[in-house]
Design a protein around this motif. Structure first.
Motif, PDB file in Angstrom:
ATOM      1  N   GLU A 133       0.830  -1.205   0.000  1.00  0.00           N
ATOM      2  CA  GLU A 133       0.000   0.000   0.000  1.00  0.00           C
ATOM      3  C   GLU A 133       0.870   1.262   0.000  1.00  0.00           C
ATOM      4  N   THR A 134       1.951   1.245   0.780  1.00  0.00           N
ATOM      5  CA  THR A 134       2.861   2.390   0.782  1.00  0.00           C
ATOM      6  C   THR A 134       3.478   2.583  -0.593  1.00  0.00           C
ATOM      7  N   MET A 135       3.893   1.494  -1.222  1.00  0.00           N
ATOM      8  CA  MET A 135       4.467   1.598  -2.560  1.00  0.00           C
ATOM      9  C   MET A 135       3.437   2.109  -3.557  1.00  0.00           C
ATOM     10  N   ARG A 136       2.212   1.636  -3.440  1.00  0.00           N
ATOM     11  CA  ARG A 136       1.153   2.099  -4.346  1.00  0.00           C
ATOM     12  C   ARG A 136       0.985   3.607  -4.241  1.00  0.00           C
ATOM     13  N   ARG A 137       1.005   4.125  -3.028  1.00  0.00           N
ATOM     14  CA  ARG A 137       0.844   5.569  -2.820  1.00  0.00           C
ATOM     15  C   ARG A 137       2.027   6.345  -3.392  1.00  0.00           C
ATOM     16  N   MET A 138       3.233   5.814  -3.243  1.00  0.00           N
ATOM     17  CA  MET A 138       4.414   6.466  -3.822  1.00  0.00           C
ATOM     18  C   MET A 138       4.315   6.507  -5.343  1.00  0.00           C
ATOM     19  N   LEU A 139       3.943   5.373  -5.931  1.00  0.00           N
ATOM     20  CA  LEU A 139       3.820   5.309  -7.393  1.00  0.00           C
ATOM     21  C   LEU A 139       2.719   6.241  -7.888  1.00  0.00           C
TER      22      LEU A 139
END
Length: 279
Positions: free
Chosen positions: A176-182
């Motif tokens: 989820e954190t990576m999704r938000r960064m992307l």
């Protein structure tokens, strides 16, 4: 007072000298182990948690040097543990052991001197590349004795952010954190050495680093490096601890608020304002 070597006076200057010397001598030991790593092999402490003979040898070498020259200082190491005290050294003898064990020259030794709960000296050394990052609180950060500073990146769609992850946090939280960064436009990558990832933020090779849980020996030196290089870091000692670890965020000031929002890791508003004003 230590009278065995005049370089190692019983103060921060003396400890800084020892830190520089012992991280390089440990680096020689670690590099020799790396060259033999395929022959020696490795074991696992847990899922994807690698252990080599070199980890223990490096930590023993550093522990002995500190005990010899500063016998009153405590020691906390990844392999052997230790005690929390007013004056102490926090050590990761080989960070990036998965890389080390597989013959990838992206690993390091990390040493931090902590006094009264505050990191005062930090060093990160990659012996395979002969790159020594060093800092003292209030004196700036260096790479091989040359001053370094964070990147000038100001927009997420130009940012390169590194993330680390482990089994200590559910995969869904990292995804989820990576999704938000992307979604913010950043490029997200992973190099498998959290300490070096933080050093790369300090010298501008990366724009930010995020990990939802790190142990203190992995991150203390890197967080001090980033702060001394002009970056923004999370208040690790407030949201985590020396013994239990905690979440880690380090960033160039312009994108720090967005990185904090995406990861849920707080940064100090006062520190961010000061960093932006000095950028």
């Amino acid at each position: 007072m230590n009278d065995q070597n005049p370089r190692y006076s019983n103060d921060l200057a003396g400890r800084a000298s020892l830190c520089r010397d012992v991280i390089r001598s440990a680096g020689e030991l670690v590099l020799a182990g790396f060259k033999e790593s395929f022959r020696r092999g490795f074991s696992l402490k847990g899922p994807q948690d690698f252990l080599t003979e070199t980890d223990a040898a490096s930590e023993a070498h550093i522990r002995q040097a500190i005990a010899t020259h500063f016998p009153g200082d405590a020691f906390l190491g990844e392999e052997g543990g230790g005690l929390i005290a007013e004056r102490m050294w926090v050590v990761d003898p080989v960070d990036g052991t998965a890389n080390f064990a597989r013959g990838i020259p992206h690993f390091c030794i990390s040493i931090t001197y902590v006094e009264r709960g505050r990191a005062e000296i930090g060093a990160i050394y990659n012996p395979a590349q002969d790159e020594l990052y060093f800092c003292r609180r209030g004196a700036g950060a260096t790479l091989n004795e040359k001053p370094i500073g964070i990147s000038s990146t100001v927009a997420f769609d130009a940012a390169s952010i590194e993330m680390g992850w482990s089994r200590r946090v559910p995969d869904e939280a990292y995804l989820e954190t990576m999704r938000r960064m992307l979604a913010k436009g950043a490029n997200v990558r992973r190099g498998a050495s959290g300490a070096l990832a933080l050093a790369y933020v300090a010298d501008g090779r990366s724009d930010a680093y995020v990990e939802l849980h790190m142990n203190s020996w992995d991150c203390l030196a890197g967080l001090l490096l980033v702060a001394e290089a002009g970056g923004v870091v999370c208040p690790f000692m407030e949201i985590g601890s020396l013994q239990e670890g905690g979440p880690v965020l380090a960033s160039t000031p312009a994108i720090a608020a967005g990185v904090s929002e995406a990861s849920g890791i707080p940064v100090s508003a006062r520190e961010m304002t000061a960093a932006l004003q000095s950028a």
